[in-house]
Design an enzyme around this catalytic site. Structure first.
Site, PDB file in Angstrom:
ATOM      1  N   ASP A 184       0.806  -1.236   0.182  1.00  0.00           N
ATOM      2  CA  ASP A 184      -0.069  -0.042   0.175  1.00  0.00           C
ATOM      3  C   ASP A 184       0.779   1.321   0.004  1.00  0.00           C
ATOM      4  OD1 ASP A 184      -2.346   1.416  -0.292  1.00  0.00           O
ATOM      5  OD2 ASP A 184      -3.068   1.039   1.756  1.00  0.00           O
TER       6      ASP A 184
ATOM      7  N   LYS B   5       2.073   4.694  -0.888  1.00  0.00           N
ATOM      8  CA  LYS B   5       1.404   5.823  -1.458  1.00  0.00           C
ATOM      9  C   LYS B   5       1.750   6.984  -0.740  1.00  0.00           C
ATOM     10  CE  LYS B   5      -3.115   4.733   0.385  1.00  0.00           C
ATOM     11  NZ  LYS B   5      -4.621   4.814   0.181  1.00  0.00           N
TER      12      LYS B   5
ATOM     13  N   ASN C 222       0.300   7.296   3.118  1.00  0.00           N
ATOM     14  CA  ASN C 222       0.966   6.158   4.124  1.00  0.00           C
ATOM     15  C   ASN C 222       2.569   6.785   4.437  1.00  0.00           C
ATOM     16  OD1 ASN C 222      -1.633   4.925   4.317  1.00  0.00           O
ATOM     17  ND2 ASN C 222      -1.168   3.421   2.758  1.00  0.00           N
TER      18      ASN C 222
ATOM     19  N   ASP D  49       0.783   2.344   8.096  1.00  0.00           N
ATOM     20  CA  ASP D  49      -0.249   1.752   7.785  1.00  0.00           C
ATOM     21  C   ASP D  49       0.173   0.462   6.983  1.00  0.00           C
ATOM     22  OD1 ASP D  49      -2.613   0.939   6.695  1.00  0.00           O
ATOM     23  OD2 ASP D  49      -3.125   2.416   5.490  1.00  0.00           O
TER      24      ASP D  49
ATOM     25  N   THR E 203      -4.312   0.488  -3.784  1.00  0.00           N
ATOM     26  CA  THR E 203      -4.862   1.675  -4.058  1.00  0.00           C
ATOM     27  C   THR E 203      -4.934   1.880  -5.379  1.00  0.00           C
ATOM     28  OG1 THR E 203      -4.278   2.661  -2.213  1.00  0.00           O
ATOM     29  CG2 THR E 203      -5.139   4.274  -3.754  1.00  0.00           C
TER      30      THR E 203
HETATM   31  N1  ATP Z   1       2.218   7.206  14.011  1.00  0.00           N
HETATM   32  C1  ATP Z   1       1.416   8.050  13.312  1.00  0.00           C
HETATM   33  N2  ATP Z   1       1.747   9.463  13.646  1.00  0.00           N
HETATM   34  C2  ATP Z   1       0.978  10.467  13.218  1.00  0.00           C
HETATM   35  N3  ATP Z   1      -0.128  10.065  12.381  1.00  0.00           N
HETATM   36  C3  ATP Z   1      -0.483   8.985  11.882  1.00  0.00           C
HETATM   37  C4  ATP Z   1       0.336   7.972  12.147  1.00  0.00           C
HETATM   38  N4  ATP Z   1      -0.255   6.765  11.805  1.00  0.00           N
HETATM   39  C5  ATP Z   1      -1.144   7.150  11.168  1.00  0.00           C
HETATM   40  N5  ATP Z   1      -1.490   8.471  10.857  1.00  0.00           N
HETATM   41  C6  ATP Z   1      -2.447   9.392  10.217  1.00  0.00           C
HETATM   42  O1  ATP Z   1      -3.465   8.491  10.321  1.00  0.00           O
HETATM   43  C7  ATP Z   1      -3.990   8.337   8.880  1.00  0.00           C
HETATM   44  C8  ATP Z   1      -4.415   6.910   8.591  1.00  0.00           C
HETATM   45  O2  ATP Z   1      -3.822   5.875   9.259  1.00  0.00           O
HETATM   46  P1  ATP Z   1      -3.483   4.603   8.275  1.00  0.00           P
HETATM   47  O3  ATP Z   1      -3.087   4.812   7.002  1.00  0.00           O
HETATM   48  O4  ATP Z   1      -2.724   3.740   9.360  1.00  0.00           O
HETATM   49  O5  ATP Z   1      -4.827   3.961   8.313  1.00  0.00           O
HETATM   50  P2  ATP Z   1      -5.973   3.797   7.264  1.00  0.00           P
HETATM   51  O6  ATP Z   1      -5.551   4.575   5.876  1.00  0.00           O
HETATM   52  O7  ATP Z   1      -7.308   4.381   7.734  1.00  0.00           O
HETATM   53  O8  ATP Z   1      -6.042   2.273   7.314  1.00  0.00           O
HETATM   54  P3  ATP Z   1      -6.572   1.748   5.963  1.00  0.00           P
HETATM   55  O9  ATP Z   1      -5.691   2.051   4.965  1.00  0.00           O
HETATM   56  O10 ATP Z   1      -6.255   0.292   6.459  1.00  0.00           O
HETATM   57  O11 ATP Z   1      -8.001   2.056   5.900  1.00  0.00           O
HETATM   58  C9  ATP Z   1      -2.610   8.296   8.079  1.00  0.00           C
HETATM   59  O12 ATP Z   1      -2.635   8.614   6.697  1.00  0.00           O
HETATM   60  C10 ATP Z   1      -1.804   9.614   8.943  1.00  0.00           C
HETATM   61  O13 ATP Z   1      -2.150  10.685   8.240  1.00  0.00           O
HETATM   62 MG    MG Z   2      -3.620   4.481   5.013  1.00  0.00          MG
END
Ligand code: ATP
Ligand code: MG
Length: 373
Positions: free
Chosen positions: A189, A191, A194, A207, A224
């Protein structure tokens, strides 16, 4: 560009390269000998990864000590929240997944993998798990807070990255993918959404929702649309090659400001990807064009990263000339850009989200499904 100042990797993670080359050995790029030495370091990291993979982690944080401050991000299955530890004031980012949504979207296995991978990986350019919890309705993954925000946001703010900045980021993504693949993990994933930028200007990939240990090939359709590799779209069994394709898309997007394959309809995007049809903007240097061409190869046997020289094809490519790979992995290169933030609590690098309360059910939902969490 090379400086000895460390921009923040922990001592335990730092890489000790062998003695510098003698002048007779000076080589523009990364020598086989350097790669051999670096592989020893990767082997050590892999052993540590495997040890953690087989163990139950020992966490010292209490859920009740974590104070919820603000939503940082929101996605398909839940949200990510900024937290403060009430005793030591340390900040964390906590991903909250609702069990019911995870089940409905058939992501139980993926989220179990996400948890195990986050617990086991340790690399300068990836986030990792501080602790995890579950209650009657939710599962929670607590990670260090990365305050610089998503690469995505900075890319939109700047329109595109200047080549030195794109090169600085690309080199870290190459090293992170090399590490993950060495541990037999396919990420799936990649991009700009992430990829987070830390306060020191270095990257942290987050992610791991689609990451898995790869044995042979896999067939799952995930990722994606703009970043999917042709072999994945065509439902061929695939392997690590899909991450290198996504890296090619990222490389293009960082330098152009938009992705190479795009249409309003995903089907049309897929047609372009499978045909390998894209055009480079005139601003791309000839070295960059050459690198993009070698990565966005529909024919896997010609794609950089999965040919016989593996990652060395990147480390020795002309576009990366000047990159000190061993200094990058130790965060000893001055970053061309450091995100601004006023204080530790500043979330100006994140979008604003409406806050939603979490109200766990009064009984434990789906207990048996999440027994291994
Ligand atoms: N360790 C971190 N510190 C700060 N912000 C974070 C962190 N991890 C994630 N984020 C923020 O949260 C957003 C969403 O997190 P993540 O990409 O893990 O989940 P997601 O995209 O909802 O998951 P999925 O793709 O499984 O639906 C990230 O794009 C980022 O903006
Ligand atoms: Mg994500």
């Amino acid at each position: 560009m090379y400086s000895h100042k460390s921009f923040g990797t922990s001592r335990s993670m730092s890489y000790r390269a062998g003695s510098p080359n003698t002048s007779a050995e000076i080589h523009d790029g990364y020598t086989d000998k350097q790669q051999e030495q670096y592989t020893k370091y990767l082997k050590k990291l892999k052993t540590e990864f495997q040890d953690r993979w087989g163990q139950k982690p020992n966490f010292s944080i209490e859920f009740s000590d974590l104070e919820r401050l603000k939503t940082l991000g929101s996605g398909a299955f839940g949200r990510v929240i900024l937290l403060k530890h009430s005793k030591n004031n340390k900040l964390y980012a906590m991903k909250v997944l609702e069990k019911e949504k995870v089940i409905k979207m058939k992501q139980v296995e993926h989220s179990l993998y996400e948890k195990r991978v986050l617990e086991a990986i340790r690399f300068p350019f990836t986030v990792s798990m501080e602790c995890s919890f579950k209650d009657n309705s939710y599962i929670y993954f607590v990670m260090p807070f990365v305050p610089g925000g998503e690469m995505f946001m900075h890319l939109r703010r700047m329109n595109k990255f200047e080549e030195p900045l794109a090169k600085f980021y690309a080199s870290q993504v190459v090293l992170a993918l090399e590490y993950l693949h060495f541990c037999n993990l396919v990420y799936r994933d990649l991009k700009p959404e992430n990829i987070m930028i830390d306060k020191n200007g270095y990257l942290k990939i987050t992610d791991f929702g689609f990451c898995k240990v790869l044995q042979g090939r896999t067939w799952t359709l995930c990722g994606t649309p703009e970043y999917l590799a042709p072999e994945l779209i065509l439902s061929k069994g695939y392997g690590f090659s899909v991450d290198w394709w996504s890296f090619g898309v990222l490389l293009y997007e960082m330098n152009a400001g938009y992705p190479p394959f795009y249409s309003n309809e995903p089907m049309k995007t897929y047609e372009k990807i499978v045909a390998g049809k894209y055009r480079c903007p005139s601003s791309f240097s000839s070295d960059l064009r050459d690198l993009v061409r070698n990565v966005l190869q529909v024919d896997i046997s010609k794609r950089f990263g999965v040919m016989k020289d593996g990652v060395l094809d990147y480390k020795n490519h002309k576009w990366f000339k000047g990159i000190e790979w061993d200094a990058i992995v130790n965060c000893r290169v001055q970053p061309p850009f450091v995100p601004k933030y006023k204080n530790a609590y500043d979330t100006g690098n994140f979008d604003k989200y409406e806050e939603e309360p979490f109200v766990p059910a009064s009984y434990c939902r789906y207990e048996s499904v999440f027994i291994d969490f």
